[in-house]
Design a protein around this motif. Structure first.
Motif, PDB file in Angstrom:
ATOM      1  N   PHE A  26       6.604  13.717   6.326  1.00 32.28           N
ATOM      2  CA  PHE A  26       8.010  13.818   6.697  1.00 32.28           C
ATOM      3  C   PHE A  26       8.213  14.030   8.198  1.00 32.28           C
ATOM      4  O   PHE A  26       9.325  13.884   8.689  1.00 32.28           O
ATOM      5  N   ASN A  82      12.437  18.406   6.858  1.00 30.43           N
ATOM      6  CA  ASN A  82      11.391  18.574   5.854  1.00 30.43           C
ATOM      7  C   ASN A  82      10.040  18.784   6.532  1.00 30.43           C
ATOM      8  O   ASN A  82       9.627  17.974   7.370  1.00 30.43           O
ATOM      9  N   ARG A 118      13.242  22.869   5.238  1.00 34.83           N
ATOM     10  CA  ARG A 118      12.541  22.979   3.964  1.00 34.83           C
ATOM     11  C   ARG A 118      11.039  23.104   4.248  1.00 34.83           C
ATOM     12  O   ARG A 118      10.398  22.153   4.707  1.00 34.83           O
ATOM     13  N   TYR A 120       7.043  23.498   3.829  1.00 37.56           N
ATOM     14  CA  TYR A 120       5.936  23.066   2.974  1.00 37.56           C
ATOM     15  C   TYR A 120       4.689  23.906   3.219  1.00 37.56           C
ATOM     16  O   TYR A 120       3.605  23.580   2.734  1.00 37.56           O
ATOM     17  N   TRP A 249       8.382  13.226  -4.918  1.00 37.67           N
ATOM     18  CA  TRP A 249       9.559  12.960  -4.095  1.00 37.67           C
ATOM     19  C   TRP A 249      10.822  12.753  -4.924  1.00 37.67           C
ATOM     20  O   TRP A 249      11.799  13.477  -4.783  1.00 37.67           O
ATOM     21  N   ARG A 309      13.097  28.622   2.562  1.00 36.38           N
ATOM     22  CA  ARG A 309      13.849  27.682   3.379  1.00 36.38           C
ATOM     23  C   ARG A 309      14.639  28.465   4.433  1.00 36.38           C
ATOM     24  O   ARG A 309      14.874  29.657   4.272  1.00 36.38           O
TER      25      ARG A 309
END
Length: 340
Positions: A26, A82, A118, A120, A249, A309
């Motif tokens: 991303f 992301n 967001r 990861y 996804w 987040r």
């Protein structure tokens, strides 16, 4: 000295993301290309660099999303980051992060009601810096499944209810396959669209998946799966792959057909076993809020993580208008649930 630039050397960008310990698809320049060609999507690509050498210290790939063109789109616009921003370790990296986000907010210039980051990966090292810049942290769960082992071991971690569903899917004749042509994206999208409408969530235009296919399929960075029953498409799933990480996804299935999701997820896990590193289930909601999908994902036996987040509201007035205008969106066929 640190300089922020919108003109990033593609090769240096790709090298930075690929070699970064938290690098992900991303934050690549190719994902920016996908966004740029997608209806109602606008990429924001920035980097913090050392002017003299051009060395990249941090990158930020965001996308401004609108649910519709014109005024309706401006009221619903939000910017999503992301898997980023990515920055080097240490004091210099944090300085680059701060400069990058300050520039980013000036660059937005009222084009987004809010920004959501967001995560990861664990962001403990940047939490203080993000907080000082007005980004509020909120817990958000996810499940990660270790793929670097035989399929038999993965099967052993799956809870009994999920195993039963997988076995029943096989008995009733649900079959799973990868798509072979670009035209089959329509079949994937149709069932995903039906699912998103049922739960009243906004869905990107089909051009997002088509552009992702065009950009990533030849490199083996994307897979589209179709589940069929007696020749009818009953489910689909789209995953992105990068440096051993498989990102779940998009997904959809026919409400009236049982065990479709179990069948597709197990097909993918068994196929990626021993070939990839981690399966990222794509989020499981706030730990204190009910979320039915969480139980489904949890019972595949992955590791529960809470990377959370961050969110920063850029226009409180427009956010209030957006919240009060949900009925307007529904009348034009758009289901808006901000913050998914």
């Amino acid at each position: 000295m640190i300089e922020i630039t919108e003109s990033i050397d593609r090769e240096k960008w790709e090298d930075f993301v690929s070699n970064h310990p938290e690098g992900n698809i991303f934050q690549t320049c190719e994902m920016a290309d996908v966004y740029r060609s997608t209806r109602n999507y606008e990429p924001v690509s920035l980097a913090a660099v050392v002017p003299e050498s051009g060395e990249i210290l941090a990158v930020l790939q965001a996308v401004i999303i609108r649910d519709a063109p014109g005024l309706a789109g401006s009221i619903s616009s939000r910017s999503i980051i992301n898997g980023g921003p990515l920055f080097i370790e240490g004091k210099k990296g944090l300085e680059a992060l701060e400069k990058l986000l300050n520039y980013y907010e000036k660059f937005l210039h009222n084009r987004a009601i809010y920004t959501q980051i967001r995560n990861y990966f664990d962001t403990e090292n940047s939490k203080e810096a993000l907080d000082s810049l007005g980004y509020q942290y909120e817990p958000h769960l996810n499940y990660l499944i270790n793929l670097n082992r035989p399929a038999k071991e993965i099967w052993g971690d799956i809870h009994k209810p999920r195993k039963k569903g997988i076995n029943r899917a096989e008995k009733v004749g649900i079959e799973v396959k990868k798509i072979e042509t670009r035209d089959e994206i329509k079949d994937c999208y149709k069932v995903i669209e039906e699912t998103y409408k049922n739960v009243r969530l906004p869905l990107a235009d089909i051009s997002l998946l088509e552009n992702a296919y065009d950009r990533f399929s030849s490199q083996g960075l994307i897979d589209f799966y179709l589940a069929t029953l007696e020749g009818e498409v009953v489910g689909s799933r789209v995953v992105l792959k990068y440096n051993g990480m498989v990102h779940d996804w998009y997904a959809g299935s026919k409400q009236e057909i049982n065990y479709v999701n179990e069948a597709v997820v197990w097909h993918m896990l068994s196929e990626y076993a021993g070939k990839e590193k981690v399966f990222d289930f794509g989020g499981a909601g706030h730990p204190d809020k009910p979320y039915g999908v969480r139980e489904f994902k949890k019972r595949f036996g992955g590791e529960e993580v809470n990377y959370g987040r961050y969110k920063k509201i850029h226009s409180k007035a427009r956010e209030e208008i957006m919240k009060s205008g949900l009925k307007i969106y529904k009348t034009v066929g758009k289901y808006v649930n901000i913050g998914i």
